[in-house]
Write a protein that holds these residues in place. Structure first.
Motif, short mmCIF file in Angstrom:
data_model
loop_
_atom_site.label_atom_id
_atom_site.label_comp_id
_atom_site.label_asym_id
_atom_site.label_seq_id
_atom_site.Cartn_x
_atom_site.Cartn_y
_atom_site.Cartn_z
N VAL A 260 0.84 -1.20 0.00
CA VAL A 260 0.00 0.00 0.00
C VAL A 260 0.88 1.25 0.00
O VAL A 260 0.58 2.23 -0.69
CB VAL A 260 -0.95 0.00 1.21
CG1 VAL A 260 -1.68 1.33 1.33
CG2 VAL A 260 -1.95 -1.15 1.10
N GLU A 261 1.97 1.20 0.76
CA GLU A 261 2.88 2.34 0.83
C GLU A 261 3.48 2.64 -0.55
O GLU A 261 3.62 3.80 -0.95
CB GLU A 261 4.00 2.09 1.84
CG GLU A 261 3.55 2.05 3.30
CD GLU A 261 2.81 0.77 3.65
OE1 GLU A 261 2.96 -0.25 2.91
OE2 GLU A 261 2.06 0.78 4.65
N GLU A 262 3.87 1.58 -1.27
CA GLU A 262 4.43 1.77 -2.61
C GLU A 262 3.40 2.35 -3.58
O GLU A 262 3.71 3.20 -4.42
CB GLU A 262 4.96 0.44 -3.15
CG GLU A 262 6.24 -0.03 -2.48
CD GLU A 262 6.65 -1.42 -2.94
OE1 GLU A 262 7.81 -1.58 -3.35
OE2 GLU A 262 5.80 -2.35 -2.92
N LEU A 263 2.16 1.89 -3.44
CA LEU A 263 1.09 2.41 -4.30
C LEU A 263 0.86 3.90 -4.04
O LEU A 263 0.72 4.68 -4.98
CB LEU A 263 -0.22 1.64 -4.05
CG LEU A 263 -0.29 0.21 -4.59
CD1 LEU A 263 -1.61 -0.44 -4.21
CD2 LEU A 263 -0.12 0.19 -6.10
N VAL A 264 0.85 4.27 -2.77
CA VAL A 264 0.64 5.68 -2.41
C VAL A 264 1.77 6.53 -2.98
O VAL A 264 1.55 7.62 -3.52
CB VAL A 264 0.54 5.85 -0.88
CG1 VAL A 264 0.56 7.32 -0.50
CG2 VAL A 264 -0.72 5.18 -0.35
N LYS A 265 2.99 6.02 -2.91
CA LYS A 265 4.16 6.77 -3.36
C LYS A 265 4.14 7.00 -4.87
O LYS A 265 4.61 8.03 -5.37
CB LYS A 265 5.44 6.03 -2.96
CG LYS A 265 6.71 6.84 -3.14
CD LYS A 265 7.95 6.04 -2.75
CE LYS A 265 7.95 5.71 -1.26
NZ LYS A 265 9.22 5.03 -0.86
N THR A 266 3.58 6.04 -5.61
CA THR A 266 3.57 6.14 -7.09
C THR A 266 2.18 6.45 -7.63
O THR A 266 1.93 6.29 -8.83
CB THR A 266 4.08 4.82 -7.71
OG1 THR A 266 3.25 3.73 -7.26
CG2 THR A 266 5.52 4.55 -7.32
N LEU A 267 1.29 6.91 -6.79
CA LEU A 267 -0.12 7.09 -7.17
C LEU A 267 -0.29 8.05 -8.35
O LEU A 267 -1.20 7.89 -9.17
CB LEU A 267 -0.92 7.60 -5.96
CG LEU A 267 -2.44 7.45 -6.04
CD1 LEU A 267 -2.85 5.99 -6.23
CD2 LEU A 267 -3.10 8.03 -4.80
N ASP A 268 0.59 9.04 -8.46
CA ASP A 268 0.50 10.01 -9.55
C ASP A 268 0.66 9.37 -10.92
O ASP A 268 0.29 9.98 -11.94
CB ASP A 268 1.56 11.10 -9.40
CG ASP A 268 1.26 12.03 -8.23
OD1 ASP A 268 0.12 11.99 -7.74
OD2 ASP A 268 2.16 12.77 -7.80
N SER A 269 1.20 8.16 -10.96
CA SER A 269 1.43 7.47 -12.23
C SER A 269 0.29 6.52 -12.60
O SER A 269 0.33 5.90 -13.66
CB SER A 269 2.74 6.69 -12.18
OG SER A 269 3.84 7.56 -11.98
N PHE A 270 -0.70 6.36 -11.72
CA PHE A 270 -1.78 5.39 -11.94
C PHE A 270 -2.99 6.03 -12.60
O PHE A 270 -3.37 7.17 -12.33
CB PHE A 270 -2.20 4.76 -10.61
CG PHE A 270 -1.38 3.55 -10.23
CD1 PHE A 270 -1.81 2.27 -10.51
CD2 PHE A 270 -0.14 3.71 -9.62
CE1 PHE A 270 -1.05 1.17 -10.18
CE2 PHE A 270 0.62 2.61 -9.27
CZ PHE A 270 0.17 1.33 -9.55
N ILE A 271 -3.60 5.23 -13.47
CA ILE A 271 -4.86 5.59 -14.13
C ILE A 271 -5.88 4.55 -13.70
O ILE A 271 -5.57 3.34 -13.64
CB ILE A 271 -4.69 5.56 -15.67
CG1 ILE A 271 -3.68 6.61 -16.11
CG2 ILE A 271 -6.02 5.77 -16.38
CD1 ILE A 271 -2.74 6.15 -17.19
N VAL A 272 -7.09 4.97 -13.41
CA VAL A 272 -8.14 4.02 -13.03
C VAL A 272 -9.34 4.20 -13.95
O VAL A 272 -9.54 5.26 -14.55
CB VAL A 272 -8.58 4.22 -11.56
CG1 VAL A 272 -7.42 3.94 -10.62
CG2 VAL A 272 -9.15 5.61 -11.32
N MET A 273 -10.15 3.14 -14.06
CA MET A 273 -11.46 3.22 -14.73
C MET A 273 -12.51 2.96 -13.67
O MET A 273 -12.44 1.97 -12.93
CB MET A 273 -11.54 2.21 -15.88
CG MET A 273 -10.54 2.49 -16.97
SD MET A 273 -10.91 1.67 -18.53
CE MET A 273 -12.07 2.81 -19.24
#
Length: 289
Positions: A207-220
């Motif tokens: 979860v920590e890694e996801l939060v750190k790279t969240l700006d790079s994620f796209i969701v539908m």
């Protein structure tokens, strides 16, 4: 074009196809494959100083937007989205073709936004009548418009059945529900990634890694739920980007969500000035190929 655009809006069409006598090119002479509605609008406005048609479009759209919500002399157009009941009502003036008072101009007696009135000059002015018509109907609820070069044999079939298409597509909601991720999406992203992480298809991310790279994620998103996600990690110095974490929830697989995500990432990478995308995988290379 006046009849076509008025009909497309009146029936709530998903798609309008215009066959023209050449390609839509950018200032460098390259084919423009895709124009989101806001980019098509900007392109027309940039050329407004050079073209009376574009100038009239800007005025017409301004008047159209200010008319939304007024029922006076306007005709109500109910636009269905993907077969669902409309959640909003669009108002547009249809008093003769596409409207704008009398259908031939912004004000009575004035030559105005003549969609289709100057076809013979379209090539010389960068197909602005067609672009203006496309942007106008997209603003009114039509999801996409395809502008096809009719000098290419079989262009309609090629556009519909080739993955990358042939002409220029103007789209209002091609990637409906797609957006950049925000902090409240982390739990939903983790839920989609976890089964694929456990099977070894995807690299594990905390979860920590996801939060750190969240700006790079796209969701539908659909009805408030995250149904798919993907990530684009750009390397600006090398003008390339890594595609990662493409995942679709099990109940939504087989509906083309993965294709849409990959397409979205390609458009996003292009807008960032990247020349190449790569991915690292041991399981899903066949799907990407």
């Amino acid at each position: 074009y006046e009849v076509a655009t008025a009909c497309a809006l009146a029936i709530g069409a998903d798609k309008l196809i215009c066959v023209i006598d050449g390609p839509i090119l950018d200032e460098y002479g390259r084919l423009i494959n895709f124009l989101p509605l806001h980019e098509a609008d900007m392109l027309i406005r940039q050329r407004a100083k050079q073209s009376e048609i574009a100038t009239k479009y800007v005025k017409a759209v301004g008047e159209y937007l200010t008319s939304i919500g007024h029922t006076g002399s306007t005709a109500v157009v109910h636009c269905s989205q993907n077969g669902k009941a409309p959640n909003s009502t669009h108002y547009a003036t249809f008093q003769n073709g596409i409207g704008f008072d009398n259908g031939t101009g912004l004000r009575s007696g004035e030559q105005g936004f003549a969609i289709g009135g100057l076809e013979r000059l379209s090539r010389l002015n960068g197909y602005l009548p067609e672009l203006a018509a496309a942007a106008f109907v997209c603003r009114g609820g039509v999801q996409r418009v395809h502008l096809l070069d009719g000098t290419i044999g079989g262009v309609l079939l090629l556009e519909l059945f080739k993955r990358d298409g042939m002409g220029t597509m103007v789209a209002s909601d091609l990637y409906e529900g797609a957006r950049m991720a925000k902090e409240t999406d982390v739990a939903g992203i983790k839920q989609i990634l976890q089964p694929l992480e456990e099977s070894g298809t995807l690299v594990r991310r905390s979860v920590e890694e996801l939060v750190k790279t969240l700006d790079s994620f796209i969701v539908m998103e659909r009805e408030g739920q995250i149904i798919a996600c993907a990530a684009l990690f750009p390397f600006f110095k090398d003008k390339c980007g890594e595609v990662a974490c493409i995942a679709v929830s099990p109940e939504c697989r087989g509906q083309g969500q993965g294709d849409k995500l990959l397409d979205y990432i390609e458009k996003k990478a292009s807008s960032l000035g990247l020349d190449m995308l790569f991915l690292l995988t041991t399981r899903t290379a066949d799907w990407f190929a």
